[in-house]
Design a protein around this motif. Structure first.
Motif, mmCIF file in Angstrom:
data_model
loop_
_atom_site.group_PDB
_atom_site.id
_atom_site.type_symbol
_atom_site.label_atom_id
_atom_site.label_comp_id
_atom_site.label_asym_id
_atom_site.label_seq_id
_atom_site.Cartn_x
_atom_site.Cartn_y
_atom_site.Cartn_z
ATOM 1 N N LEU A 1 41.017 52.324 34.742
ATOM 2 C CA LEU A 1 42.343 51.760 34.464
ATOM 3 C C LEU A 1 42.272 50.409 33.763
ATOM 4 O O LEU A 1 43.110 49.532 33.974
ATOM 5 C CB LEU A 1 43.142 51.625 35.763
ATOM 6 N N ALA A 2 41.279 50.262 32.888
ATOM 7 C CA ALA A 2 41.074 48.970 32.234
ATOM 8 C C ALA A 2 42.257 48.562 31.370
ATOM 9 O O ALA A 2 42.539 47.373 31.224
ATOM 10 C CB ALA A 2 39.805 49.018 31.389
ATOM 11 N N GLY A 3 42.962 49.515 30.802
ATOM 12 C CA GLY A 3 44.088 49.186 29.947
ATOM 13 C C GLY A 3 45.368 48.909 30.694
ATOM 14 O O GLY A 3 46.363 48.483 30.098
ATOM 15 N N ALA A 4 45.373 49.156 32.015
ATOM 16 C CA ALA A 4 46.611 49.034 32.778
ATOM 17 C C ALA A 4 46.605 47.901 33.788
ATOM 18 O O ALA A 4 47.649 47.301 34.051
ATOM 19 C CB ALA A 4 46.899 50.353 33.512
ATOM 20 N N LEU A 5 45.431 47.609 34.355
ATOM 21 C CA LEU A 5 45.361 46.662 35.459
ATOM 22 C C LEU A 5 44.161 45.734 35.302
ATOM 23 O O LEU A 5 43.149 46.118 34.706
ATOM 24 C CB LEU A 5 45.254 47.408 36.798
ATOM 25 N N PRO A 6 44.220 44.525 35.860
ATOM 26 C CA PRO A 6 43.092 43.599 35.750
ATOM 27 C C PRO A 6 41.907 44.022 36.611
ATOM 28 O O PRO A 6 42.041 44.811 37.551
ATOM 29 C CB PRO A 6 43.686 42.269 36.237
ATOM 30 N N ALA A 7 40.754 43.454 36.306
ATOM 31 C CA ALA A 7 39.517 43.843 36.980
ATOM 32 C C ALA A 7 39.571 43.619 38.485
ATOM 33 O O ALA A 7 39.025 44.404 39.262
ATOM 34 C CB ALA A 7 38.337 43.085 36.367
ATOM 35 N N ALA A 8 40.221 42.540 38.914
ATOM 36 C CA ALA A 8 40.292 42.260 40.344
ATOM 37 C C ALA A 8 40.998 43.370 41.115
ATOM 38 O O ALA A 8 40.761 43.553 42.312
ATOM 39 C CB ALA A 8 41.018 40.931 40.581
#
Length: 391
Positions: A168-175
């Motif tokens: 979900l890299a395009g939707a949400l931050p890494a944390a």
């Protein structure tokens, strides 16, 4: 959903004139979210058929439903749609053509490559699950995770490959997404990130590092694009990715033409940007506004976006819209069974992601709608109801 809901709304809001609904699929209108959830999970649990058809009596509504009719061009100056079965005139037109699944380059015609967007796509994948085929899923987004969930329940060996460094890299931050990585392993899914696909050959997937994965079936979940190619050259303005550029009343740049659902973007005063929302709730809410305005109203469309995903035994819900500039507040431990993430803009709640915390989601939608200002320290305590964090 968006097209049918528009017809239903027109009737409910008092329109008694003629309504025609054109659809290029041969099936009666159906609900799309169960295709990656209940339909495939039904296959995993014994092959039961899941009825996804809309519970709409088109005859009783006096709606002329024409299936298997594909729109090919729009003549806005003549108020005509050119279809593969002839010309259809209109007084008012609502575009609700949805979106199509993005494909992997070089995979056209390969029998072992499957998208997951339509009822036919889901039907084609049921035997894959029933026969416990070895599956490679391309894309660790919402659809990829949901299909991987169903495939594992069916007993399929599953590998998910993702070009980005995390799900979900395009939707949400890494944390937020990094804790989700463990969900794959817990379910027996081999997740490989930073792993672009170079090619798909019969029986295997070739990765960019030249390694090869055996694959009896390849399921592609790398996004969708608005189904608007047939509008090229018409008076309807499109943006750079092909979405219809509707205004805040869902009117297009062509006279008497509106647009709803996955095919159209609209300006949001709430978020100060144009939104393109590929989710079920938008296909329900937009038609209410479009129908009202088509019948002479002047209602703005500025919803709080909402969607949900069922994956790896978890119920994930999201409401609102956030950007990199917003402040993220963790509400609970992402390593735990249930947790929530808030996004605040100058302490105003603008978005929320809830993992198995439906009460947080229900309260947040109301708070976002009224632009509630929260005390971040109080809101971070998962034991405190969100509504009690309002300043």
């Amino acid at each position: 959903m968006a097209g049918v809901q528009t017809a239903v709304e027109l009737r409910q809001q008092g329109w008694r004139g003629h309504i025609t609904v054109l659809g290029d699929e041969p099936h009666p209108p159906y609900d799309r979210p169960p295709l990656s959830k209940a339909v495939l999970l039904g296959a995993a649990e014994g092959g039961e058929d899941v009825d996804v058809r809309f519970d709409v009596d088109f005859a009783a509504l006096d709606v002329d439903l024409r299936l298997g009719v594909r729109a090919e061009a729009l003549r806005a100056d003549k108020h005509e749609i050119v279809t593969d079965t002839g010309v259809v005139p209109y007084d008012k037109l609502v575009l609700a053509t949805g979106a199509y699944a993005v494909t992997l380059p070089g995979t056209a015609g390969l029998e072992n490559v499957y998208p997951l967007r339509t009822l036919d796509d889901a039907s084609a994948l049921r035997p894959v699950l029933a026969r416990q085929r070895q599956v490679v899923v391309v894309g660790a987004g919402w659809i990829g995770a949901e299909f991987a969930t169903a495939a594992r329940q069916a007993g399929c060996p599953v590998t998910v490959v993702e070009a980005a460094d995390r799900p979900l890299a395009g939707a949400l931050p890494a944390a937020v997404t990094e804790p989700m990585r463990a969900w794959y392993g817990e379910s027996g899914v081999d997740l490989r990130t930073s792993t672009p696909v170079a090619a798909v050959d019969p029986g295997e997937v070739v990765l960019a590092d030249s390694s090869r994965l055996p694959a009896e079936a390849v399921v592609v979940g790398i996004g969708a694009r608005p189904e608007t190619g047939w509008l090229g050259g018409s008076a309807v303005a499109l943006d750079e990715i092909g979405a219809v550029r509707a205004d805040d009343r869902l009117r297009t740049t062509a006279p008497d033409v509106y647009a709803v659902g996955d095919c159209a973007s609209f300006p949001s005063a709430r978020y100060g940007r144009r939104l393109l929302i590929h989710h079920w709730d938008n296909a329900v809410q937009g038609p209410r506004t479009a129908a009202a305005n088509l019948l002479g109203g002047d209602e703005p469309y500025d919803p709080v976006p909402y969607f949900w995903s069922e994956q790896f035994g978890r119920f994930v819900q999201y409401a609102g819209h956030h950007g990199d500039e917003d402040t993220m507040v963790l509400r609970g431990d992402p390593e735990a069974a249930s947790w929530t993430v808030l996004w605040l803009r100058d302490s105003t709640l603008v978005a929320l992601l809830a993992v198995d915390r439906p009460r947080d989601l229900a309260q947040a939608r109301k708070l976002i709608t009224r632009s509630a200002v929260l005390d971040p320290a109080v809101a971070a305590d998962p034991a405190v109801p969100l509504k009690d964090a309002v300043r």
